[in-house]
Design an enzyme around this catalytic site. Sequence first.
Site, PDB file in Angstrom:
ATOM      1  CD  GLU A   1      -0.758  -1.129  -5.129  1.00 55.50           C
ATOM      2  OE1 GLU A   1      -1.131  -2.268  -5.467  1.00 55.50           O
ATOM      3  OE2 GLU A   1      -0.744  -0.165  -5.898  1.00 55.50           O
TER       4      GLU A   1
ATOM      5  CE  LYS B   1       3.895  -0.661  11.342  1.00 53.22           C
ATOM      6  NZ  LYS B   1       5.159  -1.392  11.579  1.00 53.22           N
TER       7      LYS B   1
HETATM    8  P1  NAP Z   1       1.228  -7.310   6.780  1.00 49.27           P
HETATM    9  O1  NAP Z   1       1.316  -8.215   7.937  1.00 49.27           O
HETATM   10  O2  NAP Z   1      -0.093  -6.774   6.422  1.00 49.27           O
HETATM   11  O3  NAP Z   1       2.248  -6.116   7.076  1.00 49.27           O
HETATM   12  C1  NAP Z   1       2.414  -5.040   6.177  1.00 49.27           C
HETATM   13  C2  NAP Z   1       2.589  -3.762   6.963  1.00 49.27           C
HETATM   14  O4  NAP Z   1       1.373  -3.453   7.636  1.00 49.27           O
HETATM   15  C3  NAP Z   1       3.646  -3.864   8.062  1.00 49.27           C
HETATM   16  O5  NAP Z   1       4.276  -2.620   8.199  1.00 49.27           O
HETATM   17  C4  NAP Z   1       2.816  -4.189   9.298  1.00 49.27           C
HETATM   18  O6  NAP Z   1       3.462  -3.815  10.483  1.00 49.27           O
HETATM   19  C5  NAP Z   1       1.592  -3.357   9.038  1.00 49.27           C
HETATM   20  N1  NAP Z   1       0.376  -3.836   9.682  1.00 49.27           N
HETATM   21  C6  NAP Z   1       0.002  -5.109   9.927  1.00 49.27           C
HETATM   22  N2  NAP Z   1      -1.218  -5.126  10.486  1.00 49.27           N
HETATM   23  C7  NAP Z   1      -1.616  -3.842  10.598  1.00 49.27           C
HETATM   24  C8  NAP Z   1      -2.792  -3.209  11.104  1.00 49.27           C
HETATM   25  N3  NAP Z   1      -3.806  -3.915  11.600  1.00 49.27           N
HETATM   26  N4  NAP Z   1      -2.871  -1.866  11.075  1.00 49.27           N
HETATM   27  C9  NAP Z   1      -1.865  -1.140  10.568  1.00 49.27           C
HETATM   28  N5  NAP Z   1      -0.722  -1.673  10.073  1.00 49.27           N
HETATM   29  C10 NAP Z   1      -0.614  -3.016  10.081  1.00 49.27           C
HETATM   30  O7  NAP Z   1       1.775  -7.969   5.454  1.00 49.27           O
HETATM   31  P2  NAP Z   1       3.137  -8.768   5.280  1.00 49.27           P
HETATM   32  O8  NAP Z   1       2.909 -10.134   5.766  1.00 49.27           O
HETATM   33  O9  NAP Z   1       4.274  -8.010   5.820  1.00 49.27           O
HETATM   34  O10 NAP Z   1       3.288  -8.733   3.681  1.00 49.27           O
HETATM   35  C11 NAP Z   1       2.749  -9.706   2.888  1.00 49.27           C
HETATM   36  C12 NAP Z   1       1.453  -9.253   2.262  1.00 49.27           C
HETATM   37  O11 NAP Z   1       1.659  -8.044   1.535  1.00 49.27           O
HETATM   38  C13 NAP Z   1       0.975 -10.249   1.236  1.00 49.27           C
HETATM   39  O12 NAP Z   1      -0.416 -10.385   1.328  1.00 49.27           O
HETATM   40  C14 NAP Z   1       1.373  -9.617  -0.083  1.00 49.27           C
HETATM   41  O13 NAP Z   1       0.649 -10.058  -1.185  1.00 49.27           O
HETATM   42  C15 NAP Z   1       1.140  -8.183   0.211  1.00 49.27           C
HETATM   43  N6  NAP Z   1       1.872  -7.323  -0.723  1.00 49.27           N
HETATM   44  C16 NAP Z   1       1.169  -6.613  -1.639  1.00 49.27           C
HETATM   45  C17 NAP Z   1       1.832  -5.831  -2.572  1.00 49.27           C
HETATM   46  C18 NAP Z   1       1.078  -5.044  -3.604  1.00 49.27           C
HETATM   47  O14 NAP Z   1       1.690  -4.162  -4.217  1.00 49.27           O
HETATM   48  N7  NAP Z   1      -0.186  -5.281  -3.827  1.00 49.27           N
HETATM   49  C19 NAP Z   1       3.226  -5.784  -2.554  1.00 49.27           C
HETATM   50  C20 NAP Z   1       3.911  -6.526  -1.600  1.00 49.27           C
HETATM   51  C21 NAP Z   1       3.218  -7.285  -0.677  1.00 49.27           C
HETATM   52  P3  NAP Z   1       4.188  -4.936  11.427  1.00 49.27           P
HETATM   53  O15 NAP Z   1       5.285  -5.529  10.622  1.00 49.27           O
HETATM   54  O16 NAP Z   1       4.673  -4.133  12.585  1.00 49.27           O
HETATM   55  O17 NAP Z   1       3.114  -5.928  11.781  1.00 49.27           O
END
Ligand code: NAP
Length: 459
Positions: free
Chosen positions: A231, A157
């Site tokens: 992560e 997903k």
């Molecule tokens: P995000 O909003 O959390 O989205 C990440 C994924 O999770 C997307 O596929 C999103 O789907 C899904 N998602 C969002 N809310 C959800 C929920 N309540 N339940 C289930 N799935 C959900 O994060 P982002 O803004 O795309 O990415 C940035 C974040 O990722 C930053 O905090 C960054 O530091 C972190 N990150 C961490 C790593 C690591 O390895 N630690 C690597 C890269 C990024 P939708 O797009 O459909 O909302």
Amino acid sequence: MPIATINPATGETVKTFAPATSGEIDSAIAHAYQRFADYRRTSFAQRAQWAHATAALLEAEAEQTAAMITLEMGKTLTSAKAEVLKCAKGFRYYADHAEALLADEPADAAAVGAAKAYARYQPLGVVLAVMPWNFPLWQAVRFAAPALMAGNVGLLKHASNVPQCALYLADVITRGGFPPDCFTALLVPSTAVEDILRDRRVAAATLTGSEPAGRSVAAIAGDEVKPTVLELGGSDPFIVMPSADLEAAVNTAVTARVQNNGQSCIAAKRFIAHRDIYDEFVDKFVEKMAALRVGDPTDPDTDVGPLATEQGRAEVEHLVDQAAAAGAVIRCGGKRLDRPGWFYPPTVITDISPDMPIFCEEVFGPVAAVYRASDIDEAIEIANATSFGLGSNAWTTDTAEQQRFIDEIEAGQVFINGMTVSYPELPFGGVKRSGYGRELSAHGIRAFCNVKTVWMGRD
Ligand code: NAP
């Protein structure tokens, strides 16, 4: 959020996608579950052949794939191409090493009264991967390559703004030779995740993304007693001590902050300079950050492209504006660019106090917060004054200082005289609210394995 390709450099909606229906989701889970029954019996040699073929396709198609990545999330073409090639490397690494990493681990048979005793790593089954847009291929590949090589099957997903990347990855894996339904991209909104994860045919989940998303998925998985790897975000420190090669530290600091247009979980976000070199560090850092070229990500001369989403830019802007209003000093940048698309310039901020939200929140854009530390104790204190603990960076040639940073920084990784980077060979992950579990290396491939104890008596 609509499932769509929206060009961040122009704001134009290029293509929209209908989300999968509940019937389509059920069918994808059913097919993956059936596939696992025979895929788990394939040999490492066979899987390695498919993984190498997938890597070769990624390499051959790197130019077109990079253009697709840039179109969907705005990173420069140069970094997009590097990402595709890194994915090929990831597939090749696990193709070459999976069998050894998952070899039976002998135990002391006599001590447990057995003729033979060992641990065997076996795949868990269908694993759900919820992935972010910032490294739209690499984040998914660093799950897919080890999971597939271990004999698991995957359901992806992906983030709603990178549907073409999601479909491409599933397609290239199938064209590489992996049997159909080994790796399926499901175009679904985040609201569909709960039902998929609760499905009895889904064995485990991994999520890379924000802390709220991680918390939600972990709660559901906890309720279902299914293992997860999380992560999440990071606010990595980058410490510079007086003995460091200042020129090299400043150059690396710039790259570490603006890589991926400032949107990397392991980007250095908080810069902590010792008071003896603070002024010089800030002057040089500001000069180099201000000199970066912001613009069209397809132009090879561009250093920093747009942020990936309009909302993402609004969040960055809000944190910076709030800090400035509360007395922080904007040394460069700090104002959105007056042009279409979601551009935000490289920005350096000093004089931040702990009561400002920018002190503790992750800034997902090219914004550097710089702090002054009077000694190593204070540098470590500031480094650890965050709820995150993903990567960290420390610059010093003093070996005693190096050991203190290695021992005392609360993070999943510490890079001395360098910047945090992910490699297939090294474990990757965080502590505190950056998540738990590890990707990559032996730890990554074992994350979705049953460590089965085998005890054999005498015949
Ligand atoms: P995000 O909003 O959390 O989205 C990440 C994924 O999770 C997307 O596929 C999103 O789907 C899904 N998602 C969002 N809310 C959800 C929920 N309540 N339940 C289930 N799935 C959900 O994060 P982002 O803004 O795309 O990415 C940035 C974040 O990722 C930053 O905090 C960054 O530091 C972190 N990150 C961490 C790593 C690591 O390895 N630690 C690597 C890269 C990024 P939708 O797009 O459909 O909302």
